[in-house]
Enzyme design. Structure first.
Site: not given
Lengths: 386, 386
Positions: B171, B182, B262
């Site tokens: 992820k 992340t 993102e």
């Protein structure tokens, strides 16, 4: 800082005109001339190794400590333009010197705008001619306006001493410090000062002001901060009060740059306390100031203090993660590395945001000023070549 | 890379369930279990000094080279949560161990989500119970889905060897590398390998993959890449082919992370050639990848190569500014530090963008993958606490 209407110190004239370098038709060429009797000068420049032609030129001009005039243009950075770009800068200085009856080697050249395009020299030199004809002791504001790029307001600051003064103009916007900002600054003073004092005072002042702002971590190719001293007041000023005056003017201009940074919706002061050294405090402050996730959160009025800690954790500063405290606008949201007061108590609606990081590792402190990362920043820097 | 439908290697079971940690009601707890006969393991973690409780715990678990299970949750990072956060991680590992009949010291814990909030432990532990009941050799996709945060798709990659395989799930999204992202990654293999070989292969593979992506220069508190080897295939594999297989799987996952970063509208490969060292090439690639102005320009389909040079100029790499070449999607926009082919020839409409920087200072090269800076990035990271 005085509230008086800023104006040029004695011994200076300036002008700002429209030469047609900008598609917008806004003013784009400025001249600042030191009529003496003294011509002391000092400057600091970008530390970017890819420096624009006018920076390469101006470093040489300032090396002997004398500058008679500064010519500035917006509408083109003259960076990454190769030998032709340097020849154009040289030619500009010679043209200014010819018009003013001074030596080309005493003419600082500053350019700002898009990188990688040659300047339209015919328009620029015609603009210099017009500007020379309009030089005036009242020309400060016109010069400040002519160096704007994506700035929305012109920037001026002044300090009134006892019979002498310092006045500066600046342009900024994206890439903001002599270390770090698309920034041109011309400082003028009518104090009688030695060149070494002027140089020392300038370096001290910029270290505490322009070197402590960081809008987007991007370092420009063209940054120049130059100070000219005319001695026209006849008042001799020592390095101490000169440093104080320059620092005040530079701090004001630095805050104006941050307040008008591209797309900014919040002005953010990141104060680091309890550091083992000033260097540690600066490293931590910069790391937070450059964290895009933190900057987006502030834009969204989200007191996401976890992103502050994540940024602090990337540094080499002395601290124990389990002792870190963070306050945002006075609310202690993080205590001893963990959850503190309720984050919902933080009001981020005001434009001014204060983030206090306490490292609990010493007695030193420093503040870095930055701004948030917004839709308008992305828009300005994606929709236009600047 | 094989086109076969990815599945778990022999000796592994996995599951992903909805425990109610996420407000969205999406799956949020995953288990990956190694049934052996071997239980070799290795891991790399974030280098952020502010590390989450599960990272602190899992470093200890992996230290002896044995891992029997990995429990992962999205919906909360359990970072900056103090002693209670660590107690919660410890309790989670003990609970998993009790359910599976293994030792808590062999249970890696991974968490991802908002920093600075305690996990709802009752829900998490109930979720572990449900997940344990659903463990299956076909549970790969369910586990991959349950670790998603702002990811829009789950990430799986596999490599088929001769009688053995490597499969990984990941992820990502914001903050992207064990150094820099992340990111949670669980790699599994049924090869028979020594623990030192597994550790060496993992470090080599991540250095060439996750360490070379950089979505937003933000380093997470929770990054974990763990590899488990069951030996269930009975096929002994040496370090060389193991390294190749892990590198392929990690490279695929890394590209998937960047492709789903993102708000990204472009995937950007920054290839640096002609470097005096690989370190120089990486430093230059990273500097460009982290330049917000460059990233905004790419979003706006603007081949603003001046911003590439301005970023290169901030590095300490060996180069002569007057010899730098830059090509964008095959067009040589900058030649010898100056203007090259017309920038209007560059087509930035495709999602894939290739920036080639030639330093002309040596024979080394490296590529960093990043993405553009977009309105959606600002929106995702300002409108939501993540």
């Amino acid at each position: 800082m005085s509230a008086a209407q800023p104006r040029l110190p004695l011994g200076f004239r300036a002008a700002g005109v429209t030469a047609g370098l900008k598609a917008s038709g806004r003013p784009d060429v400025a001249l600042v001339v030191n009529d003496g009797p003294d011509h002391a000068a000092a400057a600091v420049f970008t530390t970017n190794r890819v420096e624009a032609a006018p920076v390469t030129w101006s470093r040489q001009v300032v090396a002997d400590g004398r500058v008679d005039a500064v010519v500035l243009n917006s509408g083109g950075a003259n960076a990454c333009t190769g030998p032709q770009g340097f020849a154009d800068t040289h030619h500009t200085a010679e043209h200014v010197a010819g018009v003013l009856g001074i030596s080309p080697g005493d003419v600082v050249v500053c350019s700002t705008g898009l990188i990688g395009e040659l300047l339209p020299m015919d328009r620029l030199l015609s603009g210099v001619d017009v500007a020379a004809g309009e030089l005036s002791p009242d020309g400060l504001e016109a010069a400040a306006v002519a160096i704007m790029t994506t700035d929305t307001v012109h920037k001026v600051a002044t300090h009134l001493g006892d019979g002498w003064s310092v006045t500066g103009i600046a342009k900024g916007a994206g890439m903001l410090a002599p270390a770090l900002a698309t920034m041109l600054v011309v400082l003028t003073t009518d104090a009688v000062v030695s060149q070494p004092d002027l140089d020392g005072a300038l370096r001290a002042a910029t270290a505490l002001s322009f070197d402590r702002i960081d809008s987007d971590a991007c370092m420009s190719t063209n940054d120049t901060v130059v100070v000219l001293a005319s001695g026209a007041s006849g008042v001799r000023v020592d390095r101490g009060p000169l440093t104080d005056a320059l620092t005040q003017v530079c701090a004001s201009l630095a805050r104006q740059l941050i307040a008008d940074a591209e797309g900014a919706a919040h002005d953010i002061a990141i104060e680091v306390r309890g550091a083992a050294s000033v260097e540690d405090a600066l490293e931590v402050g910069r790391a937070v100031a450059r964290n895009n996730l933190f900057k987006c959160a502030i834009f969204g009025n989200d007191p996401n203090w976890g992103r502050v800690l994540a940024a602090v954790g990337t540094t080499g500063a002395t601290f124990d993660p389990m002792r870190l405290d963070v306050a945002m606008n006075g609310v202690q949201v993080c205590r001893a590395g963990g959850v503190g007061e309720d984050r919902s108590l933080v009001d981020l609606a005001p434009r001014e945001v204060h983030v206090l990081v306490d490292l609990h590792a010493g007695a030193e402190s420093a503040t870095i000023w930055t701004n948030d990362l917004t839709h308008d920043y992305v828009h300005e820097n994606s929709a236009y070549s600047t």
